[in-house]
Design a protein around this motif. Structure first.
Motif, PDB file in Angstrom:
ATOM      1  N   VAL A   1      38.668  60.695  14.857  1.00  0.00           N
ATOM      2  CA  VAL A   1      39.201  60.676  13.488  1.00  0.00           C
ATOM      3  C   VAL A   1      40.587  61.308  13.450  1.00  0.00           C
ATOM      4  CG1 VAL A   1      38.891  61.645  11.183  1.00  0.00           C
ATOM      5  CG2 VAL A   1      36.970  60.575  12.339  1.00  0.00           C
ATOM      6  N   LEU A   2      40.752  62.467  14.085  1.00  0.00           N
ATOM      7  CA  LEU A   2      42.056  63.127  14.098  1.00  0.00           C
ATOM      8  C   LEU A   2      43.109  62.286  14.812  1.00  0.00           C
ATOM      9  CD1 LEU A   2      41.052  66.840  14.760  1.00  0.00           C
ATOM     10  CD2 LEU A   2      41.863  65.830  12.618  1.00  0.00           C
ATOM     11  N   HIS A   3      42.736  61.647  15.906  1.00  0.00           N
ATOM     12  CA  HIS A   3      43.678  60.805  16.648  1.00  0.00           C
ATOM     13  C   HIS A   3      44.103  59.608  15.804  1.00  0.00           C
ATOM     14  CE1 HIS A   3      45.256  58.367  19.988  1.00  0.00           C
ATOM     15  NE2 HIS A   3      45.497  59.546  20.548  1.00  0.00           N
ATOM     16  N   THR A   4      43.167  59.015  15.100  1.00  0.00           N
ATOM     17  CA  THR A   4      43.493  57.879  14.228  1.00  0.00           C
ATOM     18  C   THR A   4      44.389  58.320  13.075  1.00  0.00           C
ATOM     19  OG1 THR A   4      41.401  56.844  14.788  1.00  0.00           O
ATOM     20  CG2 THR A   4      42.502  56.038  12.825  1.00  0.00           C
TER      21      THR A   4
ATOM     22  N   ARG B   1      52.758  63.860  16.038  1.00  0.00           N
ATOM     23  CA  ARG B   1      53.643  64.264  17.140  1.00  0.00           C
ATOM     24  C   ARG B   1      52.999  63.932  18.477  1.00  0.00           C
ATOM     25  NH1 ARG B   1      58.507  65.158  14.882  1.00  0.00           N
ATOM     26  NH2 ARG B   1      58.305  66.498  13.073  1.00  0.00           N
ATOM     27  N   TRP B   2      53.851  63.618  19.466  1.00  0.00           N
ATOM     28  CA  TRP B   2      53.330  63.192  20.761  1.00  0.00           C
ATOM     29  C   TRP B   2      52.494  64.280  21.417  1.00  0.00           C
ATOM     30  CZ3 TRP B   2      54.253  65.734  25.276  1.00  0.00           C
ATOM     31  CH2 TRP B   2      55.288  66.654  25.291  1.00  0.00           C
ATOM     32  N   TYR B   3      52.889  65.538  21.257  1.00  0.00           N
ATOM     33  CA  TYR B   3      52.158  66.611  21.932  1.00  0.00           C
ATOM     34  C   TYR B   3      50.778  66.831  21.309  1.00  0.00           C
ATOM     35  CZ  TYR B   3      54.653  69.127  18.208  1.00  0.00           C
ATOM     36  OH  TYR B   3      55.199  69.511  17.010  1.00  0.00           O
ATOM     37  N   VAL B   4      50.631  66.518  20.039  1.00  0.00           N
ATOM     38  CA  VAL B   4      49.317  66.619  19.396  1.00  0.00           C
ATOM     39  C   VAL B   4      48.457  65.432  19.802  1.00  0.00           C
ATOM     40  CG1 VAL B   4      48.100  66.703  17.198  1.00  0.00           C
ATOM     41  CG2 VAL B   4      50.251  67.937  17.466  1.00  0.00           C
TER      42      VAL B   4
ATOM     43  N   GLY C   1      47.222  65.835  23.381  1.00  0.00           N
ATOM     44  CA  GLY C   1      46.115  66.790  23.425  1.00  0.00           C
ATOM     45  C   GLY C   1      44.820  66.195  22.892  1.00  0.00           C
ATOM     46  N   LEU C   2      44.933  65.439  21.812  1.00  0.00           N
ATOM     47  CA  LEU C   2      43.739  64.796  21.259  1.00  0.00           C
ATOM     48  C   LEU C   2      43.185  63.735  22.206  1.00  0.00           C
ATOM     49  CD1 LEU C   2      44.755  64.466  17.506  1.00  0.00           C
ATOM     50  CD2 LEU C   2      42.970  65.920  18.460  1.00  0.00           C
ATOM     51  N   ALA C   3      44.067  63.021  22.899  1.00  0.00           N
ATOM     52  CA  ALA C   3      43.595  62.024  23.872  1.00  0.00           C
ATOM     53  C   ALA C   3      42.835  62.705  25.007  1.00  0.00           C
ATOM     54  CB  ALA C   3      44.760  61.212  24.410  1.00  0.00           C
TER      55      ALA C   3
ATOM     56  N   GLY D   1      39.580  63.776  23.778  1.00  0.00           N
ATOM     57  CA  GLY D   1      38.697  62.610  23.661  1.00  0.00           C
ATOM     58  C   GLY D   1      38.036  62.257  24.983  1.00  0.00           C
ATOM     59  N   PHE D   2      38.808  62.319  26.078  1.00  0.00           N
ATOM     60  CA  PHE D   2      38.223  62.060  27.397  1.00  0.00           C
ATOM     61  C   PHE D   2      37.172  63.105  27.754  1.00  0.00           C
ATOM     62  CE2 PHE D   2      42.309  59.736  28.220  1.00  0.00           C
ATOM     63  CZ  PHE D   2      41.730  58.486  28.326  1.00  0.00           C
ATOM     64  N   LEU D   3      37.450  64.367  27.454  1.00  0.00           N
ATOM     65  CA  LEU D   3      36.476  65.424  27.719  1.00  0.00           C
ATOM     66  C   LEU D   3      35.225  65.258  26.854  1.00  0.00           C
ATOM     67  CD1 LEU D   3      38.873  68.484  28.035  1.00  0.00           C
ATOM     68  CD2 LEU D   3      37.764  67.211  29.880  1.00  0.00           C
TER      69      LEU D   3
END
Length: 68
Positions: free
Chosen positions: A23-26, A38-41, A44-46, A49-51
């Protein structure tokens, strides 16, 4: 029978972090939520998501292990 419910609850709870990160990534990709875009956020969210997906896989592996 009780073990079946515990296993289902474990799988359901393990999905919660993945849902939150998704949800946050979307929201960040939509561009309407300030710093979330922002790219750095988003990076981090990506990674989170993998974890989180790994957590789901481990929970499913635990719940479906043979011999029990």
């Amino acid at each position: 029978m009780a073990k079946m419910w515990v296993r289902r609850v474990v799988i359901g709870v393990s999905c919660a972090p993945l849902v939150l990160v998704s949800v946050l990534h979307t929201m960040g990709r939509s561009g309407d939520f300030g710093v979330l875009g922002r790219w750095y956020v988003l990076t981090g969210l990506a990674v989170a998501g993998f974890l989180a997906w790994g957590l789901v896989e481990r929970a499913i592996g635990w719940a479906t292990r043979p011999g029990e």
